[in-house]
Write an enzyme that holds these catalytic residues in place. Structure first.
Site, PDB file in Angstrom:
ATOM      1  N   SER A 127      65.877  47.855  67.097  1.00  0.00           N
ATOM      2  CA  SER A 127      66.538  47.140  68.206  1.00  0.00           C
ATOM      3  C   SER A 127      65.478  46.356  68.960  1.00  0.00           C
ATOM      4  O   SER A 127      64.294  46.747  68.972  1.00  0.00           O
ATOM      5  CB  SER A 127      67.190  48.157  69.156  1.00  0.00           C
ATOM      6  OG  SER A 127      67.513  47.556  70.392  1.00  0.00           O
ATOM      7  N   TYR A 186      66.899  55.880  74.172  1.00  0.00           N
ATOM      8  CA  TYR A 186      67.264  55.045  73.021  1.00  0.00           C
ATOM      9  C   TYR A 186      66.110  54.111  72.642  1.00  0.00           C
ATOM     10  O   TYR A 186      65.724  54.022  71.472  1.00  0.00           O
ATOM     11  CB  TYR A 186      68.504  54.249  73.413  1.00  0.00           C
ATOM     12  CG  TYR A 186      68.984  53.213  72.426  1.00  0.00           C
ATOM     13  CD1 TYR A 186      69.729  53.572  71.310  1.00  0.00           C
ATOM     14  CD2 TYR A 186      68.730  51.852  72.635  1.00  0.00           C
ATOM     15  CE1 TYR A 186      70.198  52.620  70.424  1.00  0.00           C
ATOM     16  CE2 TYR A 186      69.201  50.888  71.754  1.00  0.00           C
ATOM     17  CZ  TYR A 186      69.937  51.279  70.648  1.00  0.00           C
ATOM     18  OH  TYR A 186      70.401  50.324  69.775  1.00  0.00           O
TER      19      TYR A 186
HETATM   20  N1  LIG Z   1      75.439  46.748  69.040  1.00  0.00           N
HETATM   21  C1  LIG Z   1      74.290  46.310  69.507  1.00  0.00           C
HETATM   22  O1  LIG Z   1      74.239  45.484  70.434  1.00  0.00           O
HETATM   23  C2  LIG Z   1      73.004  46.784  68.898  1.00  0.00           C
HETATM   24  C3  LIG Z   1      71.817  46.190  69.305  1.00  0.00           C
HETATM   25  C4  LIG Z   1      70.623  46.598  68.756  1.00  0.00           C
HETATM   26  C5  LIG Z   1      70.622  47.592  67.789  1.00  0.00           C
HETATM   27  N2  LIG Z   1      71.784  48.172  67.397  1.00  0.00           N
HETATM   28  C6  LIG Z   1      71.716  49.223  66.389  1.00  0.00           C
HETATM   29  O2  LIG Z   1      72.577  48.924  65.322  1.00  0.00           O
HETATM   30  C7  LIG Z   1      73.044  50.134  64.742  1.00  0.00           C
HETATM   31  C8  LIG Z   1      74.562  50.131  64.697  1.00  0.00           C
HETATM   32  O3  LIG Z   1      75.033  49.933  66.005  1.00  0.00           O
HETATM   33  P1  LIG Z   1      76.576  49.682  66.323  1.00  0.00           P
HETATM   34  O4  LIG Z   1      76.601  48.789  67.481  1.00  0.00           O
HETATM   35  O5  LIG Z   1      77.312  49.315  65.093  1.00  0.00           O
HETATM   36  O6  LIG Z   1      76.978  51.156  66.805  1.00  0.00           O
HETATM   37  P2  LIG Z   1      78.346  51.945  66.702  1.00  0.00           P
HETATM   38  O7  LIG Z   1      78.296  53.016  67.729  1.00  0.00           O
HETATM   39  O8  LIG Z   1      79.493  50.999  66.725  1.00  0.00           O
HETATM   40  O9  LIG Z   1      78.266  52.597  65.254  1.00  0.00           O
HETATM   41  C9  LIG Z   1      77.358  53.636  64.966  1.00  0.00           C
HETATM   42  C10 LIG Z   1      77.936  54.484  63.854  1.00  0.00           C
HETATM   43  O10 LIG Z   1      77.015  55.558  63.604  1.00  0.00           O
HETATM   44  C11 LIG Z   1      77.772  56.751  63.433  1.00  0.00           C
HETATM   45  N3  LIG Z   1      76.970  57.920  63.759  1.00  0.00           N
HETATM   46  C12 LIG Z   1      76.522  58.311  64.990  1.00  0.00           C
HETATM   47  N4  LIG Z   1      75.872  59.479  64.887  1.00  0.00           N
HETATM   48  C13 LIG Z   1      75.896  59.825  63.575  1.00  0.00           C
HETATM   49  C14 LIG Z   1      75.396  60.938  62.862  1.00  0.00           C
HETATM   50  N5  LIG Z   1      74.758  61.941  63.474  1.00  0.00           N
HETATM   51  N6  LIG Z   1      75.576  60.986  61.523  1.00  0.00           N
HETATM   52  C15 LIG Z   1      76.255  59.983  60.890  1.00  0.00           C
HETATM   53  N7  LIG Z   1      76.753  58.916  61.519  1.00  0.00           N
HETATM   54  C16 LIG Z   1      76.583  58.840  62.853  1.00  0.00           C
HETATM   55  C17 LIG Z   1      78.944  56.592  64.406  1.00  0.00           C
HETATM   56  O11 LIG Z   1      80.001  57.493  64.086  1.00  0.00           O
HETATM   57  C18 LIG Z   1      79.291  55.125  64.244  1.00  0.00           C
HETATM   58  O12 LIG Z   1      80.236  54.927  63.226  1.00  0.00           O
HETATM   59  C19 LIG Z   1      72.460  51.263  65.582  1.00  0.00           C
HETATM   60  O13 LIG Z   1      71.262  51.711  64.987  1.00  0.00           O
HETATM   61  C20 LIG Z   1      72.167  50.578  66.883  1.00  0.00           C
HETATM   62  O14 LIG Z   1      71.151  51.234  67.601  1.00  0.00           O
HETATM   63  C21 LIG Z   1      72.992  47.795  67.938  1.00  0.00           C
END
Ligand SMILES: NC(=O)c1ccc[n+]([C@@H]2O[C@H](COP(=O)([O-])OP(=O)(O)OC[C@H]3O[C@@H](n4cnc5c(N)ncnc54)[C@H](O)[C@@H]3O)[C@@H](O)[C@H]2O)c1
Length: 259
Positions: A141, A154
């Site tokens: 991120s 985080y």
């Molecule tokens: N959305 C953003 O703005 C953003 C920005 C920077 C980085 N990210 C990163 O991108 C990735 C995806 O983010 P997102 O926005 O799609 O998040 P999200 O919360 O929509 O999806 C995350 C998924 O991970 C699953 N998950 C959580 N804990 C788990 C576990 N212990 N075992 C298995 N699965 C598990 C959840 O059930 C969910 O389906 C993450 O690593 C997040 O940190 C997101």
């Protein structure tokens, strides 16, 4: 069909960015393991991929649990063969400054974002070593690069994933495995909407996020999936140890929201 013949595992792929990556990989010919906490939600993505003519398998697991990870990776190997593309995408994001973060939330954040990444890598890498081939992508991120408010625990884990990318790339470069990270800026995903729901004025904050990014908007899930596709494919054959920002320029500008 840039991933034809490859077997990919995408963690956290029942929704959001992980789901977008899984759909894109499947559309490019990979057979994809859909790993997430809920089997029903995973199966929904498997069905969506099958309806589009692709191939995927539900491999439910909590990535912080060693036995569940071993079972999931074993199931995928038995069905599809050796995993040579791994995307460590699953994460949780507790909201708060350090003094506002409970020990329970802090430890869960480390358990999923770091311990989980370790466990999945540990389960998948022996197969990649035997195949002398692999591409591992850690979803980090911009919070691993710049400071943003109320995301302390985080951000700590995301900075660690960028360091892990560099360290792992030195361990495996000579053995055919490339390791890279992708650092998204704000992406329009369920996680973003969960986050802003905590704030006093969610709509105003979403507009601020748009303005914060030099490209004038938050990113789309497909824009992260596109970079992952490149890194997973043989087109990235000379790329390892890199951190790709997919952030509309925010990590260069470094501005912060005001509310
Ligand atoms: N959305 C953003 O703005 C953003 C920005 C920077 C980085 N990210 C990163 O991108 C990735 C995806 O983010 P997102 O926005 O799609 O998040 P999200 O919360 O929509 O999806 C995350 C998924 O991970 C699953 N998950 C959580 N804990 C788990 C576990 N212990 N075992 C298995 N699965 C598990 C959840 O059930 C969910 O389906 C993450 O690593 C997040 O940190 C997101």
């Amino acid at each position: 069909m840039r991933l034809a013949g490859k077997v990919a595992l995408v963690t956290g792929s029942a929704r959001g960015i992980g789901k977008g990556i899984a759909l894109r990989f499947a559309a490019e010919g990979a057979r994809v393991g859909i790993l997430d906490l809920d089997a029903g939600a995973c199966q929904g993505v498997v069905d969506e991929i099958a309806a589009a003519g692709g191939t995927a398998l539900e491999v439910e697991a909590d990535i912080s649990d060693p036995a569940q990870v071993e079972t999931a990776v074993g199931k995928l190997g038995d069905e599809f063969g050796t995993v040579t593309v791994l995307v460590n995408n699953a994460a949780v994001m507790p909201v708060g400054a350090i003094h506002e973060t409970s020990l329970e939330d802090f430890e869960r954040c480390l358990a999923v974002n770091l311990r989980g990444t370790y466990l999945v890598c540990r389960a998948v890498i022996p197969g990649m070593l035997a195949a002398a081939a692999g591409s591992i992508i850690h979803i980090a991120s911009v919070t691993g690069i710049i400071g943003l408010p109320r995301l302390a625990a985080y951000s700590m884990t995301k900075g660690a994933l960028i360091a892990l990318t560099r360290a792992m790339s030195t361990d495996y470069a000579s053995r055919g495995i490339r390791i890279n990270s992708v650092s998204p800026g704000t992406i329009d995903s369920p996680m973003l909407h969960d986050f802003v729901a905590w704030q006093s004025n969610p709509e105003a904050l979403l507009r601020e996020y748009d303005a914060m990014h030099p490209l004038g908007r938050v990113g789309r899930i497909e824009e992260v999936a596109n970079v992952c596709l490149f890194l997973a494919s043989d087109e990235a054959s000379f790329v390892t140890g890199a951190n790709y920002t997919v952030d509309g320029g925010i990590s260069v500008k470094g501005e912060q929201p005001r509310n």
